[in-house]
Design a protein around this motif. Sequence first.
Motif, PDB file in Angstrom:
ATOM      1  N   TYR A 119       3.384  -7.343  -4.888  1.00 26.18           N
ATOM      2  CA  TYR A 119       2.505  -8.302  -3.945  1.00 26.18           C
ATOM      3  C   TYR A 119       3.626  -8.925  -3.096  1.00 26.18           C
ATOM      4  CZ  TYR A 119      -1.384  -7.847  -6.884  1.00 26.18           C
ATOM      5  OH  TYR A 119      -2.418  -7.114  -7.574  1.00 26.18           O
TER       6      TYR A 119
ATOM      7  N   ALA B 270       0.938  -6.919   4.134  1.00 26.13           N
ATOM      8  CA  ALA B 270       0.782  -7.963   3.036  1.00 26.13           C
ATOM      9  C   ALA B 270       1.306  -9.288   3.377  1.00 26.13           C
ATOM     10  CB  ALA B 270       1.786  -7.454   1.947  1.00 26.13           C
TER      11      ALA B 270
ATOM     12  N   SER C 245      -4.620  -3.794   1.949  1.00 22.72           N
ATOM     13  CA  SER C 245      -4.173  -5.184   1.517  1.00 22.72           C
ATOM     14  C   SER C 245      -5.200  -6.223   1.473  1.00 22.72           C
ATOM     15  CB  SER C 245      -3.044  -5.569   2.392  1.00 22.72           C
ATOM     16  OG  SER C 245      -2.247  -6.782   1.831  1.00 22.72           O
TER      17      SER C 245
ATOM     18  N   ASP D  12      -3.460  -0.384   7.044  1.00 25.29           N
ATOM     19  CA  ASP D  12      -2.188  -1.387   6.075  1.00 25.29           C
ATOM     20  C   ASP D  12      -2.935  -2.533   5.680  1.00 25.29           C
ATOM     21  OD1 ASP D  12      -0.790   0.952   6.311  1.00 25.29           O
ATOM     22  OD2 ASP D  12       0.979  -0.512   6.725  1.00 25.29           O
TER      23      ASP D  12
ATOM     24  N   LYS E 220       0.754  -1.289  -0.164  1.00 22.90           N
ATOM     25  CA  LYS E 220      -0.066   0.027  -0.092  1.00 22.90           C
ATOM     26  C   LYS E 220       0.959   1.390   0.083  1.00 22.90           C
ATOM     27  CE  LYS E 220       0.517   2.106   4.079  1.00 22.90           C
ATOM     28  NZ  LYS E 220       1.889   1.812   4.463  1.00 22.90           N
TER      29      LYS E 220
ATOM     30  N   ALA F  42      -4.175   0.351  -2.437  1.00 27.33           N
ATOM     31  CA  ALA F  42      -3.207  -0.875  -2.714  1.00 27.33           C
ATOM     32  C   ALA F  42      -2.376  -0.465  -4.110  1.00 27.33           C
ATOM     33  CB  ALA F  42      -4.241  -1.834  -3.060  1.00 27.33           C
TER      34      ALA F  42
END
Length: 390
Positions: A33, A151, A210, A206, A10, A29
């Motif tokens: 990843y 994440a 995510s 966050d 993010k 976002a």
Amino acid sequence: MEVKARAPGKIILAGEHAVVHGSTAVAAAIDLYTYVTLRLLPLQSGENDDKLTLQLKDMALEFSWSMARLKELMNYTNIPCPSTPSSCSSQSLKSIAVLVEEQNIPEAKIWLSSGISTFLWLYAHIIGFKPATVVVTSELPYGSGLGSSAALSVALSAVLLAASNAVSLDETRDGWSVPDKTSFDLLNRWAFEGEKIIHGKPSGIDNTVSTYGNMIKFRSGELTRLQSNIPLRMLITNTRVGRNTKALVAGVSERALRHPEAMASVFNAVDSISKELAAIIQSDEKGESSSIAEKEEKIEELIEMNQGLLQSMGVSHASIETVLRTTLKYKLASKLTGAGGGGCVLTLLPTHVSGKMVDKVVEELESNGLQCFTASIGGSGVQICAREPN
């Protein structure tokens, strides 16, 4: 069985620091990843042969615990309850700390301890004590303000809940499935518990971004999910300069105490910027390219204003100023994202900017020892891919 999940990082588009003082912030976002793969293994002849292994591929590190040792320290009488997220008690945290210390993590990587603790706690409370190998890879730089820990917590929660049949999946695209709404909510609650182990008192921004993807607006503890209707692309520059978030937040608060009226005006201005940015992003006019260009021009101005206000809070840094000067030469608008004092800088890449120009900017920035990524903003949240063994 093998289950794989990915969860995005993010950025804070507007409002960092001021949000602590009651202003609105906007987070989104990005399409970078963290990936987690879980392979459940068959039981061996005895508990000492059964292991839980964690592989951190990007760092070439591997950690392993016998089931017997995990059961000994993590209260084997607890039955996993994936449908009911619960907090990690201080006693459990002490037991987990012993398990982590036994791994002899290299001193230079000791900051990994909290993430490994989160892994052990989520695993034991969602899956239980089943042997498995868990592999983690990430496109996100660690500790740079791009939500790498969230994440990880989200992707971990996703694979564990999927392996426990505690999530339902909706549409599938390119092999990745999206959880349904109830599963999203469950996932987010588990990920938040994981974030608490890492950060103590996280805001929840966050892990929410995510999990659900797209964008959120945040003010005074209230999160509102936003739907982006304008494609945004950013150049993200990692200054590679570490920072002390707690000290930077404290510094802003101290400045506010010394200059209450002036700083109140700064925070109010940031609040207005965040609200206007959210309104532009959500506007659903089916415009021509000219209207997209007009929106991008407004966003550029808001980015510049927000950065100026962040500088007035005292959270910029020489490395950030290097990025600002470089991108300004190409008439691109930039701002720090997150705590500042280093970390990452965002640069809006309007639709009219050519790939050749982006390459020039990146080349110049990287010649200063900086690390660059390009990312689309406001994309998908967590996704899951589950398949049976061959």
